[in-house]
Design a protein around this motif. Structure first.
Motif, short mmCIF file in Angstrom:
data_model
loop_
_atom_site.label_atom_id
_atom_site.label_comp_id
_atom_site.label_asym_id
_atom_site.label_seq_id
_atom_site.Cartn_x
_atom_site.Cartn_y
_atom_site.Cartn_z
N ILE A 134 37.74 43.21 46.37
CA ILE A 134 38.06 42.67 45.32
C ILE A 134 37.88 41.21 44.56
O ILE A 134 38.31 40.36 45.68
CB ILE A 134 39.49 43.14 44.72
N LEU A 135 37.12 40.73 43.76
CA LEU A 135 37.09 39.36 43.30
C LEU A 135 36.94 39.26 41.97
O LEU A 135 36.14 39.64 41.13
CB LEU A 135 35.42 39.00 43.86
N GLU A 136 38.05 38.19 41.53
CA GLU A 136 38.06 37.85 40.35
C GLU A 136 37.93 36.27 40.12
O GLU A 136 38.89 35.86 40.62
CB GLU A 136 39.67 38.48 39.66
N ILE A 137 37.09 35.96 39.30
CA ILE A 137 36.96 34.22 39.33
C ILE A 137 36.36 33.98 37.85
O ILE A 137 36.11 35.07 37.12
CB ILE A 137 35.90 34.04 40.32
N GLU A 138 36.17 32.72 37.73
CA GLU A 138 35.88 32.49 36.21
C GLU A 138 34.98 31.21 36.54
O GLU A 138 34.37 30.59 35.46
CB GLU A 138 36.98 31.99 35.25
N THR A 160 32.94 34.00 32.77
CA THR A 160 31.96 32.66 32.62
C THR A 160 30.92 33.00 31.89
O THR A 160 30.49 34.33 32.00
CB THR A 160 31.75 32.16 33.96
N GLU A 161 30.47 32.07 31.18
CA GLU A 161 28.97 32.49 30.43
C GLU A 161 27.91 32.26 31.06
O GLU A 161 26.92 32.60 30.62
CB GLU A 161 29.24 31.62 29.15
N THR A 178 33.00 48.80 39.68
CA THR A 178 33.90 48.42 38.59
C THR A 178 33.32 46.59 38.40
O THR A 178 33.33 46.01 39.13
CB THR A 178 35.15 48.38 38.65
N ILE A 179 32.98 46.62 36.94
CA ILE A 179 32.61 45.06 36.87
C ILE A 179 33.31 44.87 35.40
O ILE A 179 33.01 45.43 34.40
CB ILE A 179 31.05 44.98 36.61
N ARG A 180 33.93 43.65 35.37
CA ARG A 180 34.29 43.01 34.24
C ARG A 180 33.63 41.65 33.99
O ARG A 180 33.85 40.79 34.65
CB ARG A 180 35.76 42.80 33.99
N CYS A 181 32.87 41.44 32.62
CA CYS A 181 31.84 40.19 32.76
C CYS A 181 31.54 39.91 31.31
O CYS A 181 31.86 40.70 30.51
CB CYS A 181 30.71 40.35 33.62
N ARG A 182 30.95 38.51 31.20
CA ARG A 182 30.36 38.53 29.83
C ARG A 182 28.88 38.96 29.62
O ARG A 182 28.95 39.40 28.39
CB ARG A 182 30.25 36.63 29.76
#
Length: 494
Positions: A134-138, A160-161, A178-182
């Motif tokens: 699991i990886l969550e970064i910005e 991040t943009e 599963t992906i959460r992104c801009r």
């Protein structure tokens, strides 16, 4: 005979040594007692580690767990999987925790990889992406450094943009679902097994969209064409065509764009697996999407409506009629007997599980000014409320709606007061239980409110007697409770 300074020091050292020896013996005895007499001593190490794994990832909880006894400490320290969660871990802990995790798959959640410890840790991640689950970064710069395959990565969140580089993850992430992104590229091999997506900019025609079971397109999302350019205006037909290409979709959250053209499709889009739908509307006309969508059975339907500005017409039952018709057509379960009202802004219908007292939300209308609850209920004849829960938000106390509803047996009132009138008319003719929660009846007007409540309950005795009054967080004295018991059975809960 007086002792010399040297003799005195030697005697002190002798006693100190004996004291330390006794303390050491006491410590050993305590350890033996804990080991021999503990009720958990027979729990296998593997099961104990599994129990530890259910602990909250807050490092403070681990301090407590590892100081209970030697067995607990050894079990915790020797299981690498218990040290694989780097969720906002204090930076000073990172080197030690990383060493204890050995080769276990890591769960990494850090918003800002800065500072010596974090920089070193993320350098390690770049070189060993095969350890990430699991990886969550910005940080965009860190995203650009991830160019090696991540064979065990399952969840990725990047706030991040900065766009993903062409060689992101070396094009290989077979377990990434599963992906959460801009934003996402129109095509990428590392997206081949994607099933859950939460995104701001996405090409709805991309091949990887076809396998999705969950799709979330929140406020401000923008559709992209096959070249990655933004589509200026996507109508309802465009949205429906995109959804039609996601046949396995089970969960959908979508903010319908403003000013979208109405649909001209001759037949509705059928999504057989779709069970959970959340739609945000800035314009009531966009609810037309419900007229062109069908599912086999709905488990939960939530709609959010932009509150009207000053001078605008309030939402009426007719405006939400398409959503109600869709629900009536597609909902095939029963027991919609729990009605919950939040001020004038939200109305919910819950599925009530009988004697278990468990209720789950099924139909929810959020962020709208409700002017006619009875009119809304007529649009959903499947919902026959037996329990009515009402919570006051801010502002003056509105009147209780549905007072003539003869199916309501329980009335739950939260954060409200001055609602029990002394009128001769008896509201809720089938009412048998009244629950009052979070209502401070001990304030200045407390005596007046208690008197009013007693009279309201007492006058019902001849037509619809209240059998039980439940009080939660009401700050009442024993004297007041005894006074209420003169007219009704009272149950006080914390």
């Amino acid at each position: 005979m007086a002792l010399t300074r040297t003799q005195s020091q030697e005697l002190e050292d002798l006693y100190d040594a004996k004291i330390k020896a006794h303390f050491a013996e006491i410590r050993v005895l305590r350890e033996q007692r804990n080991a021999d007499c503990s009720k958990t001593r027979k729990i296998p190490t593997e099961l104990l580690a599994t129990i530890f794994g259910a602990l909250d990832c807050d490092y403070k909880h681990w301090i407590v767990a590892t100081h209970v006894c030697r067995t607990w400490r050894n079990t915790a320290l020797n299981d690498p999987t218990l040290w694989a969660d780097f969720t906002f871990l204090p930076r000073r802990w990172i080197p030690e925790v990383l060493a204890r995790s050995k080769t276990a798959l890591l769960r990494v959640r850090h918003r800002d990889p800065q500072g010596a410890e974090l920089t070193s840790f993320f350098d390690y991640i770049v070189e060993h992406p095969e350890r990430i689950k699991i990886l969550e970064i910005e940080r965009g710069a860190f995203v650009n450094r991830l160019t090696k395959p991540a064979p065990y990565l399952e969840y990725l969140s990047v706030d991040t943009e900065v766009p993903f580089p062409p060689d992101f993850l070396g094009g290989l992430a077979p377990r990434l679902k599963t992906i959460r992104c801009r934003d996402l590229p129109p095509e990428a091999s590392w997206l081949s097994n994607l099933t859950r997506l939460d995104c701001k900019q996405v090409c709805l025609e991309a091949a990887y969209m076809s396998k999705l079971t969950s799709l979330k397109l929140g406020w401000g999302w923008a559709p992209l064409d096959a070249t990655g350019r933004a589509i200026e205006c996507m109508g309802i037909d465009g949205l429906l065509s995109a959804l039609e290409n996601i046949p396995s979709l089970q969960h959908l959250e979508l903010c319908c764009p403003d000013g979208a053209a109405p649909s001209s499709r001759p037949a509705p889009v059928h999504l057989p697996h779709l069970r959970d739908i959340t739609l945000h509307f800035a314009e009531p006309e966009m609810a037309d999407i419900f007229n062109h969508l069908s599912v086999d059975n709905i488990a939960k339907l939530t709609t959010y409506w932009r509150p009207p500005y000053r001078g605008e017409a309030l939402l009426s039952p007719a405006m939400i009629e398409p959503a109600c018709r869709f629900f009536e057509r597609c909902y095939h379960d029963g027991n919609l007997q729990y009605l919950r009202l939040h001020g004038n802004w939200s109305i919910e219908m819950h599925r009530f599980m009988g004697s278990t007292r468990v209720h789950t939300p099924v139909l929810l209308f959020k962020s709208l000014q409700i002017t006619d609850v009875a009119g809304m209920m007529k649009l959903i004849p499947r919902c026959v409320p037996r329990i009515f829960s009402r919570r006051r938000d801010y502002g003056p106390e509105p009147p209780l709606p549905l007072t003539d509803c003869d199916s309501i047996e329980e009335l739950h009132i939260e954060s409200g007061y001055d609602i029990f009138t002394t009128d001769a008319v008896t509201p809720y003719p089938s009412l048998r239980q009244l629950q009052i929660c979070d209502m401070n009846l001990a304030l200045k007007k407390g005596f007046e409110r208690i008197t009013q409540l007693k009279h309201w309950i007492a006058q019902r005795s001849s037509t619809s007697k209240i059998e039980l009054l439940v009080l939660r967080k009401c700050n009442l004295s024993d004297e007041v409770i005894q006074s209420l018991q003169e007219v009704v059975l009272v149950s006080v809960e914390p």
